[in-house]
Write an enzyme that holds these catalytic residues in place. Sequence first.
Site, PDB file in Angstrom:
ATOM      1  N   LYS A   1      16.184  50.764  24.007  1.00 23.69           N
ATOM      2  CA  LYS A   1      16.439  50.018  22.961  1.00 23.69           C
ATOM      3  C   LYS A   1      17.539  49.329  23.410  1.00 23.69           C
ATOM      4  O   LYS A   1      17.659  47.897  22.855  1.00 23.69           O
ATOM      5  CB  LYS A   1      16.786  50.683  21.767  1.00 23.69           C
ATOM      6  CG  LYS A   1      15.421  51.228  21.091  1.00 23.69           C
ATOM      7  CD  LYS A   1      15.618  52.206  19.882  1.00 23.69           C
ATOM      8  CE  LYS A   1      16.189  53.418  20.170  1.00 23.69           C
ATOM      9  NZ  LYS A   1      16.244  54.253  19.047  1.00 23.69           N
TER      10      LYS A   1
ATOM     11  N   GLU B   1      16.726  57.345  16.153  1.00 16.43           N
ATOM     12  CA  GLU B   1      18.016  56.380  15.887  1.00 16.43           C
ATOM     13  C   GLU B   1      17.720  55.235  15.449  1.00 16.43           C
ATOM     14  O   GLU B   1      17.338  54.530  16.031  1.00 16.43           O
ATOM     15  CB  GLU B   1      18.911  56.517  16.954  1.00 16.43           C
ATOM     16  CG  GLU B   1      20.258  55.936  16.600  1.00 16.43           C
ATOM     17  CD  GLU B   1      21.402  55.910  17.842  1.00 16.43           C
ATOM     18  OE1 GLU B   1      21.094  56.531  18.968  1.00 16.43           O
ATOM     19  OE2 GLU B   1      22.513  55.676  17.365  1.00 16.43           O
TER      20      GLU B   1
ATOM     21  N   ARG C   1       8.961  61.518  29.316  1.00 22.69           N
ATOM     22  CA  ARG C   1       8.849  60.242  28.653  1.00 22.69           C
ATOM     23  C   ARG C   1       7.858  59.143  29.128  1.00 22.69           C
ATOM     24  O   ARG C   1       7.432  59.279  30.496  1.00 22.69           O
ATOM     25  CB  ARG C   1      10.060  59.736  28.519  1.00 22.69           C
ATOM     26  CG  ARG C   1      10.551  59.378  29.681  1.00 22.69           C
ATOM     27  CD  ARG C   1      12.182  59.041  29.675  1.00 22.69           C
ATOM     28  NE  ARG C   1      12.439  57.618  28.688  1.00 22.69           N
ATOM     29  CZ  ARG C   1      13.028  57.496  27.837  1.00 22.69           C
ATOM     30  NH1 ARG C   1      13.795  58.579  27.119  1.00 22.69           N
ATOM     31  NH2 ARG C   1      13.130  56.219  27.290  1.00 22.69           N
TER      32      ARG C   1
END
Length: 556
Positions: free
Chosen positions: A265, A30, A255
Amino acid sequence: MPSDFIRDKVAADAESNRFGRQIATRFPPEPNGFPHIGHVKSICLNFGIKQEFAGRCNLRFDDTNPATEDIRYVEAIKNDVRWLGFAWDEELYASDYFEKFYEIAEALIRKGTAYVDSQNEEAIREGRGTVTTPGTNSPFRDRTAGENLDLLRRMRAGEFPDGAHVLRARIDMAHPNMLMRDPILLRIRHEPHYRRGDAWCVYPLYDFAHPLSDAIEGITHSLCTLEFKDNNDIYKWLVREAGFDRPPEQTEFARLELDYTVLSKRKLLRLVNEGLVDGWDDPRMPTIAGMRRRGVTPEGLRHFAEGVGVARKPARTELATFEHYIRDDLNMRVPRVMAVLNPLKVVITNFPEHEVDELEASYYPHDVPKTGSRKVPFTRELYIEREDFMEDPPKKFFRLAPGREVRLRYAYFVTCTDVVKDAAGEIIELRCTYDPATRGGDAPDGRKVQGTIHWVSASHAIDAEARLYDKLFNVPDPDAVPEGQDFLSALNPNSLVVVPGAKVERSVGEDPIGTRYQFERTGYFISDPVDSTPGRLVFNRTVTLRDTWAKVKDKA
Ligand code: ATP
Ligand code: MG
């Protein structure tokens, strides 16, 4: 070639031609921030599979949220993926699929597997039930296809305010997986999109956009992190309902979580916005841009990603592991030069005043497959590292001290004869003699010295600033600060130490800005591409020479 459970599955699927098409992956960021070391893991996995299985890999911007996305982030992501050494097959945008998503929404309505719900957000949430109790059907669940189509078209036309209606999948309000209890597919948002402007006011949710984007592109293996495990049911349901033949399959992996930093982020954006770091490319940031500015190489990052591997089980990665791969890579590739961070003047009293002795110095040690050398000037006035001298040294100190002889790297044996102090008692200069017979670093009479120290010629040295970095946070997992406390409270206030008066050997002045070095005995450095000027170089320390951090930790 790396091997893990995902590659095993891809290999089996390639072997059986399960999807009836080329193996296809995608990296789907994104564009709401700069990519970080966690994304490196995903990039290396998705592009790695493309390379290993003669497949393809798309770069797809998952840009379906108008509020947070920006073209600046798109550019940063493209730049960073390229810099890491990967090439995508197609550059695609989920926002280009809005028409397609809308068509699929109408098709689902016609099939009776989607409906427009006019309850407010709170009622929808309450109707979902809990993990232990089933949900209840919305009073709007049994609208006719005609009614639903009319409402959806008017939603798209902008007739309704935000929140007035949503499109929901019609699945099962008692489904054991809460995400399957009639998930929301489209919602009204009157907000301009960075690419589509005001063209749309109905925006898809992740669970609608992501599976469909994968399916539209003919992806075979949709790889994502474990937090999307529960989304897999809706993924499968949707691509089937939308009628895709041999649709893509989602597989989840753990992850990357790196100690002493954050990899969200949203949190990194706070560090930037609150001025706690010098932008997304601050060398302390775990972003690709920050690590690049710090001197990390693409190969180092790729080796790291390969080294930590891909697994199902969540795990944290130690900073020492990261630094190990970075150091290993730099060790094989960068030249060794001499730089003095905290200079102490040395006068060689028996060396003639205006003479310059040009000494040959190799850039690389023998165990590195690179060659090359330069001349380093030896003169009457030199600088050595302040910490390489002690007036009253303890037993184990093998460097310079009054009356003691040491080797100056690539040059001569010198002996300290006098210590010069200022009025306050601070040492400001050392006086030494050198032995001309030891040129090159060895004594013809076989005499040994216990220490070798680095130095630079005072009249030839380049003035520089060195920036020494430490971990960004004081605790291994800053995401886990106690309830009610902000993760920023764990920020390390000493993560940057500026050393203003460093002296770097002459040869460095001929190299382009952005060159990486090992400063002998002090660490790996790069000349900072942002703040260096030809008259004043700034050097960022990428990583120390040895793993001092692991040692400190062992003791603790
Ligand atoms: P963040 O929480 O940092 O915003 P994200 O998952 O929202 O991360 P995206 O831009 O949506 O970020 O992620 C793009 C791809 O990178 C996704 O496939 C995502 O799963 C993967 N990814 C993100 N963070 C990590 C991580 N820490 N380790 C491995 N893969 C990651
Ligand atoms: Mg995301």
